[in-house]
Structures are given as structure tokens and as C-alpha cells.
Design an enzyme around this catalytic site. Sequence first.
Site, PDB file in Angstrom:
ATOM      1  N   VAL A  14      44.014  65.727  60.994  1.00  0.00           N
ATOM      2  CA  VAL A  14      45.350  66.388  60.205  1.00  0.00           C
ATOM      3  C   VAL A  14      47.175  66.453  59.425  1.00  0.00           C
ATOM      4  CG1 VAL A  14      46.729  67.408  62.558  1.00  0.00           C
ATOM      5  CG2 VAL A  14      46.304  68.825  60.553  1.00  0.00           C
ATOM      6  N   MET A  15      47.139  64.933  60.582  1.00  0.00           N
ATOM      7  CA  MET A  15      48.572  64.716  60.173  1.00  0.00           C
ATOM      8  C   MET A  15      48.174  63.982  59.096  1.00  0.00           C
ATOM      9  SD  MET A  15      51.036  65.487  61.669  1.00  0.00           S
ATOM     10  CE  MET A  15      52.294  64.511  61.459  1.00  0.00           C
ATOM     11  N   ARG A  35      38.412  56.393  58.530  1.00  0.00           N
ATOM     12  CA  ARG A  35      36.497  55.355  59.288  1.00  0.00           C
ATOM     13  C   ARG A  35      35.500  56.528  58.407  1.00  0.00           C
ATOM     14  NH1 ARG A  35      35.559  55.512  64.781  1.00  0.00           N
ATOM     15  NH2 ARG A  35      37.665  56.658  65.647  1.00  0.00           N
ATOM     16  N   SER A  36      35.662  57.592  59.064  1.00  0.00           N
ATOM     17  CA  SER A  36      34.026  58.053  59.062  1.00  0.00           C
ATOM     18  C   SER A  36      35.116  59.129  57.289  1.00  0.00           C
ATOM     19  CB  SER A  36      33.809  58.949  59.928  1.00  0.00           C
ATOM     20  OG  SER A  36      34.935  59.962  59.978  1.00  0.00           O
ATOM     21  N   VAL A  76      47.132  56.952  62.197  1.00  0.00           N
ATOM     22  CA  VAL A  76      46.346  57.268  63.172  1.00  0.00           C
ATOM     23  C   VAL A  76      46.108  57.401  65.027  1.00  0.00           C
ATOM     24  CG1 VAL A  76      44.000  55.624  62.180  1.00  0.00           C
ATOM     25  CG2 VAL A  76      45.938  54.944  63.765  1.00  0.00           C
ATOM     26  N   LYS A  77      46.072  57.409  66.060  1.00  0.00           N
ATOM     27  CA  LYS A  77      46.327  57.631  67.038  1.00  0.00           C
ATOM     28  C   LYS A  77      46.773  56.414  67.293  1.00  0.00           C
ATOM     29  CE  LYS A  77      44.531  59.943  71.688  1.00  0.00           C
ATOM     30  NZ  LYS A  77      45.491  58.597  72.619  1.00  0.00           N
ATOM     31  N   SER A 130      58.582  63.601  61.916  1.00  0.00           N
ATOM     32  CA  SER A 130      58.779  64.815  62.506  1.00  0.00           C
ATOM     33  C   SER A 130      58.279  65.595  61.969  1.00  0.00           C
ATOM     34  CB  SER A 130      60.167  64.437  63.435  1.00  0.00           C
ATOM     35  OG  SER A 130      59.946  65.946  64.197  1.00  0.00           O
ATOM     36  N   GLY A 132      55.742  67.648  62.823  1.00  0.00           N
ATOM     37  CA  GLY A 132      54.108  68.247  63.631  1.00  0.00           C
ATOM     38  C   GLY A 132      53.403  68.861  61.803  1.00  0.00           C
ATOM     39  N   LYS A 184      62.787  57.650  66.311  1.00  0.00           N
ATOM     40  CA  LYS A 184      62.276  58.595  66.910  1.00  0.00           C
ATOM     41  C   LYS A 184      61.626  59.385  68.247  1.00  0.00           C
ATOM     42  CE  LYS A 184      58.974  62.255  65.681  1.00  0.00           C
ATOM     43  NZ  LYS A 184      57.517  62.205  66.433  1.00  0.00           N
ATOM     44  N   HIS A 187      64.061  61.383  69.537  1.00  0.00           N
ATOM     45  CA  HIS A 187      63.881  62.392  68.918  1.00  0.00           C
ATOM     46  C   HIS A 187      63.673  63.713  69.855  1.00  0.00           C
ATOM     47  CE1 HIS A 187      61.395  65.455  66.784  1.00  0.00           C
ATOM     48  NE2 HIS A 187      62.972  65.828  65.556  1.00  0.00           N
ATOM     49  N   ASN A 188      62.205  62.823  70.314  1.00  0.00           N
ATOM     50  CA  ASN A 188      61.276  63.430  71.179  1.00  0.00           C
ATOM     51  C   ASN A 188      62.030  63.438  72.434  1.00  0.00           C
ATOM     52  OD1 ASN A 188      59.157  63.135  69.059  1.00  0.00           O
ATOM     53  ND2 ASN A 188      57.672  62.737  70.358  1.00  0.00           N
ATOM     54  N   GLU A 191      64.156  66.527  72.240  1.00  0.00           N
ATOM     55  CA  GLU A 191      63.211  67.521  72.237  1.00  0.00           C
ATOM     56  C   GLU A 191      62.583  68.487  73.759  1.00  0.00           C
ATOM     57  OE1 GLU A 191      60.209  66.895  69.557  1.00  0.00           O
ATOM     58  OE2 GLU A 191      58.638  67.431  70.969  1.00  0.00           O
ATOM     59  N   LYS A 262      52.614  63.924  75.952  1.00  0.00           N
ATOM     60  CA  LYS A 262      51.586  62.749  75.575  1.00  0.00           C
ATOM     61  C   LYS A 262      52.263  61.420  75.644  1.00  0.00           C
ATOM     62  CE  LYS A 262      50.597  64.079  71.175  1.00  0.00           C
ATOM     63  NZ  LYS A 262      51.347  65.937  71.688  1.00  0.00           N
TER      64      LYS A 262
HETATM   65  C1  6PG Z   1      57.367  65.875  65.900  1.00  0.00           C
HETATM   66  C2  6PG Z   1      57.072  66.312  67.660  1.00  0.00           C
HETATM   67  C3  6PG Z   1      55.603  65.711  68.124  1.00  0.00           C
HETATM   68  C4  6PG Z   1      54.808  65.928  68.739  1.00  0.00           C
HETATM   69  C5  6PG Z   1      55.793  64.824  70.630  1.00  0.00           C
HETATM   70  C6  6PG Z   1      55.780  65.599  71.694  1.00  0.00           C
HETATM   71  O1  6PG Z   1      58.225  65.556  65.926  1.00  0.00           O
HETATM   72  O2  6PG Z   1      56.217  66.719  64.937  1.00  0.00           O
HETATM   73  O3  6PG Z   1      58.024  65.644  68.540  1.00  0.00           O
HETATM   74  O4  6PG Z   1      55.969  64.616  67.801  1.00  0.00           O
HETATM   75  O5  6PG Z   1      55.151  67.060  69.330  1.00  0.00           O
HETATM   76  O6  6PG Z   1      54.399  64.527  70.770  1.00  0.00           O
HETATM   77  O7  6PG Z   1      54.313  65.841  71.948  1.00  0.00           O
HETATM   78  P1  6PG Z   1      54.119  66.003  73.992  1.00  0.00           P
HETATM   79  O8  6PG Z   1      55.365  66.933  74.791  1.00  0.00           O
HETATM   80  O9  6PG Z   1      52.796  66.377  73.924  1.00  0.00           O
HETATM   81  O10 6PG Z   1      54.856  64.561  74.411  1.00  0.00           O
END
Ligand code: 6PG
Length: 478
Positions: A14-15, A35-36, A76-77, A130, A132, A184, A187-188, A191, A262
Amino acid sequence: MTARAQIGVTGLAVMGRNLARNFARHGYTVAVHNRSYGKTQSLIEEAGDEGDFVPSESMADFVASLERPRKVVIMVKAGAATDAVIDELLPLLEDGDIVVDAGNAHFPDTIRREEALRERGLHFVGTGVSGGEEGALLGPSIMPGGTRESYESLGPILEAISAKVDGTPCCTYVGPGGAGHFVKMVHNGIEYADMQLIAEAYDLLKRGLGATAAEIGQIFAEWNTGDLESFLIEITADVLQHVDAETGSAFVDIVLDQAEQKGTGRWTVQNGLDLGVPITGIAEATFARALSGGVPQREAARGTLPAHATDLQVTDRAAFIEDVRQALYASKVVAYSQGFDQIAAASAEHGWDVDRGAMARIWRGGCIIRARFLNRITEAYERDQQLPLLLADEYFTDAVGNGLPAWRRVVAQAAAAGIPAPAFSSSLAYYDGVRADRLPAALIQAQRDFFGAHTYRRTDREGTFHTLWSGDRTEQEA
Ligand code: 6PG
């Protein structure tokens, strides 16, 4: 295959898919690969008419479809998948090509990858993104690292697709190496702190006022019209007013109270410890999530541990709401101040030269922590680029100072009532610690010297000393 795409995206979950659509909607010809092939096909079927996409089934065709210097965005992840894609790309790329990792990579990985690709004559841009899914499509906040040279050709494209506030893009060059992903990460972390503070405010309002979720939602909606105006306050108001369709209960009341993560908050705290920067707001927020998820401990404690608490008695509802609002604002300023200290410390350690005011500017829109008060942070760093402490800027000194009586009342009331408010109270403790004339750290130094001859410095003269504690207690210069 004609090399006609200006930018490519590989990894169309999705991203990636939304970033690719955002590029296309801004008039760029976008090479797309996954990849697929199914995901590539569905993107073309569902959004192909939004712009000019060049789909490829193989990585080789994907790379061949890009104009030189090629710009490949990997979405990717984070982790092993990123290395796997880089390994696949490497033999296909040529000198000067730019590889962009837009995932939530851990910045040491970004430093490693950047060095490895630089040796191959390639640019590696670890970039924070950032906002979502919706941000990726409609305008995220973008934090690119890597070389300045890569930003010359890549920057305008990223700026074009980023969020705009007052016409200014929420994207700027952050710094070399892992700077983009580092910023980033912080930032999280912020958050996490912001979310925890909001949750504590909600809990205090709920218990103090005996209000319903919807009523508290309205209070947050009201707060969103003032200094606290932000995306997180806005969605909190929305979430609190949401009703669970199945039970008819307030949605928040049917959600299990165990917060997950995460890992970016954890990384931020780990790095804060490495750098020795007290990011207590972020740490408390991260540990509060861990506490909430500690099921066996909570089971053992629930109903067992005495509270000896007195009920929170609210006589003036409006005054209590205003107190909580001010405590939230003050604690939030502390969390940001600490986060910006962490950026400054890492920037000095790695030689990144990150402009903190510019970071606050690109966080004003698009990202999860977007907020009105970020303008104030930018202004503070414009007044003094070397500002040692955000709280010491005149605007924040006043803003937090005015809220102090309320902040102290709220923390004291929470403690007396047995309501956990770890981020509120640790932020206040930090505030009092950082402004203290003298700290009990002196005693810690004395203890360290007593049991381990770890030495100490004196207040009255230069030098390092040790006292012969188990001898005649004379002092020696170490
Ligand atoms: C963003 C978010 C995004 C995600 C984080 C937090 O900036 O768009 O920070 O990166 O929401 O990974 O996720 P967790 O709360 O699962 O750690």
C-alpha cells in the site's frame, strides 16, 4: 525497453503503490515493479489512468525503463527485504544512479548501505516518509538523507509530491549518511510520546469527570482549535466519538488495552541511552506500551496491590479540563525539546549538520506529528540556530511557565488518586531537573568515589579528585 521513466518504485504494497500514484499524479513518468507481478497489474488496472506508469515484470526491465541517472525508490518491509532488493538492483545500476530507501529502516543499516553503495559509485538515500497510506498518496512529510548531490536531482521530485504548508514543501535535505532515517526515527519516538500524553489526558478526564468517551472526544475537538491543534488531537477526537457497530459501545471501550509497536520507538530510546540524551517522555511512552502488554505482571498486580489512593474530586469541571490541557501542552513541549536534543547530539556525533528548525518545518504537514506549534519550534531555531534547549527559548519559557501551576496540580492529583501518568509526571520531573540550580548528582559522585574510586570534580577548583575513604580520608588529586 525505452528509458523514459523519471522515477521508479519497487515494492507495491500500500505505501509503495500510493507513493507511485503520487509521483504519477504530479506528472512524472513512473516505473513500477513488484516481486509478484499481480500487485503491479492491479495498480495499473485500478489507478493506471491517474498518470503515466511503466510497469515491468522483471527487475532488469524495470531498471532499463528508467532515465539516467536512475532514481529507484525501494518501498519494502525494513530489514532483510531491503538488502535483498538492493542486491538484486546492484548489478543493474550504473555510476551516479540513486537508490532511495523509503521504508522505516534503522539508521545504522542506512549508514552501512550508504557506505557500501558509495563504494560502487551509487547514491543511497535513506529517507523518512511519514503520513501513513493517505500521506503517501496525498502528500507525506519526507526526510531524505544521503549526498547533497543526489538531492539536486531527487529533491525537486520529492518536494513536488510532499505535503505543503503555506506553499512550503514538507521535504528538505536532512543530512548525509543515515541522517534522514535518524530524523524519521526521532519523529516516531516523539509520536509515541505525543500519543501517550494524549492517552494520559484522556484517562484523567475520564476518571476526573466521569465523562463518556464521546464527551471527552468533544473536549479534544475543542482543544484542536487552539495551541494543541494537531493531527493526533484531531484523530483522538474522532476515535473517541466513534461507536462500535456491533455492541453500540464507545469504540475505545471495546479495544483491548495492550499497546503494540513495530520498533521505531524502541530504537529511539535505545539510541537516547547510547547518546546519553534524556528523552524521558519518549522512554516513558515506550515503556508504558510495554507495561500495558505485560499481561502476567498485570494479572499478578490487578486487585492485589493496594492503592491507598483518594478519589479524584473535581469540583470545577472547566478548571480541571483547562489544567489537563495545560499539563498536556507543557509535557508535549518537553517531549519535543528532548527529541530535538537527541537530533542535535546525533548530528554532532555523526557530523550530519542537521538544521533542527528545518526539521520542525517539514513536520508541519503530512506527517503523524503535524501540529500548529511546530511553527513555534522553527521560529525558536531561527532565533538561535545553536539553541541548547528548546525549553529555554523565550516563547517556550513563557508558554510552559504559564502552564506550570496547572501541570503541578495535575501531576499531584494523578499521584494522589493512583492514576498512572508516567509521561506527564516524568516530563515535569525533567523540567524541574534541567532547571535546577543544584542536583543530587553530587551525592552520586561521592558514592561512586566511595565504593569504586571513580573520582569526582569539585565546585571550587579545577581537577579530578579521589578521597581515601577507607584510609585517613585525605583527598588526592587523581
Ligand atoms: C508515520 C508513522 C508510521 C508508523 C510507525 C509507528 O510516520 O507515518 O510513524 O511510520 O505508524 O511505524 O508504528 P508503531 O506504533 O507500530 O511502532
